[in-house]
Design a protein around this motif. Structure first.
Motif, PDB file in Angstrom:
ATOM      1  N   HIS A 124      -1.954  -1.521  13.254  1.00 41.39           N
ATOM      2  CA  HIS A 124      -1.040  -2.272  12.394  1.00 41.39           C
ATOM      3  C   HIS A 124       0.296  -1.534  12.379  1.00 41.39           C
ATOM      4  CE1 HIS A 124      -4.038  -5.008  10.755  1.00 41.39           C
ATOM      5  NE2 HIS A 124      -4.842  -3.966  10.620  1.00 41.39           N
ATOM      6  N   ALA A 125       1.357  -2.245  12.666  1.00 43.88           N
ATOM      7  CA  ALA A 125       2.689  -1.630  12.647  1.00 43.88           C
ATOM      8  C   ALA A 125       3.020  -1.198  11.220  1.00 43.88           C
ATOM      9  CB  ALA A 125       3.728  -2.615  13.158  1.00 43.88           C
ATOM     10  N   ASP A 126       3.555  -0.031  11.099  1.00 38.10           N
ATOM     11  CA  ASP A 126       3.915   0.526   9.799  1.00 38.10           C
ATOM     12  C   ASP A 126       5.438   0.525   9.702  1.00 38.10           C
ATOM     13  OD1 ASP A 126       3.658   1.723   7.350  1.00 38.10           O
ATOM     14  OD2 ASP A 126       3.470   3.742   8.158  1.00 38.10           O
ATOM     15  N   PHE A 127       5.970  -0.490   9.047  1.00 38.24           N
ATOM     16  CA  PHE A 127       7.421  -0.581   8.945  1.00 38.24           C
ATOM     17  C   PHE A 127       7.818  -0.978   7.535  1.00 38.24           C
ATOM     18  CE2 PHE A 127       5.918  -4.748  10.144  1.00 38.24           C
ATOM     19  CZ  PHE A 127       6.640  -5.598   9.330  1.00 38.24           C
ATOM     20  N   MET A 129       2.207   4.151  12.461  1.00 38.07           N
ATOM     21  CA  MET A 129       1.237   3.174  12.857  1.00 38.07           C
ATOM     22  C   MET A 129      -0.027   3.413  12.039  1.00 38.07           C
ATOM     23  SD  MET A 129       0.694   0.653  15.183  1.00 38.07           S
ATOM     24  CE  MET A 129       1.876   0.869  16.460  1.00 38.07           C
ATOM     25  N   LYS A 130      -0.592   2.342  11.516  1.00 41.31           N
ATOM     26  CA  LYS A 130      -1.858   2.423  10.784  1.00 41.31           C
ATOM     27  C   LYS A 130      -2.933   1.770  11.640  1.00 41.31           C
ATOM     28  CE  LYS A 130       0.205   2.264   6.217  1.00 41.31           C
ATOM     29  NZ  LYS A 130       0.269   1.572   4.941  1.00 41.31           N
ATOM     30  N   TYR A 131      -4.187   2.196  11.437  1.00 37.70           N
ATOM     31  CA  TYR A 131      -5.301   1.685  12.220  1.00 37.70           C
ATOM     32  C   TYR A 131      -6.423   1.235  11.295  1.00 37.70           C
ATOM     33  CZ  TYR A 131      -2.878   3.914  16.053  1.00 37.70           C
ATOM     34  OH  TYR A 131      -1.931   4.277  16.969  1.00 37.70           O
ATOM     35  N   GLU A 132      -7.071   0.140  11.657  1.00 39.70           N
ATOM     36  CA  GLU A 132      -8.200  -0.388  10.902  1.00 39.70           C
ATOM     37  C   GLU A 132      -9.424  -0.367  11.814  1.00 39.70           C
ATOM     38  OE1 GLU A 132      -9.612  -4.752   9.210  1.00 39.70           O
ATOM     39  OE2 GLU A 132      -7.608  -4.513  10.046  1.00 39.70           O
TER      40      GLU A 132
END
Length: 91
Positions: free
Chosen positions: A73-76, A1-4
């Motif tokens: 943000h989903a990291d896929f 998972m990424k974060y902004e």
């Protein structure tokens, strides 16, 4: 998972993570965090819109101020499931 990390003026979307802080008169600090759900509707022109958390609370009405807002943000990875001739891969 990424974060902004979002700017304070950003429009929050459902699912954004918000953290609020309240400093009392004697200096105690309280924190409240949660998932943004929607905004309040201003009653009069010029009134501010406040963030409503998923639990139904409105921290800004309780004197809390926004500290940080984060959007996950989903990291896929996009993985093809068909091979070169159009059949489903069974690996």
């Amino acid at each position: 998972m990424k974060y902004e990390i979002l700017e304070p003026e950003a429009q929050f979307e459902p699912g954004d993570l918000l953290m609020f802080a309240y400093v009392s008169k004697n200096g105690n600090v309280k924190h409240k965090s949660g998932v943004h759900s929607t905004y309040t509707e201003p009653v009069h022109d010029g009134d501010a819109r406040y963030s409503v958390l998923a639990d139904g609370s409105i921290p800004q009405w309780q004197g809390y101020g926004l500290v940080v807002a984060v959007r996950p943000h989903a990291d896929f990875e996009d993985v093809p499931i068909f091979d070169d001739i159009g059949e489903v891969r069974r690996e």
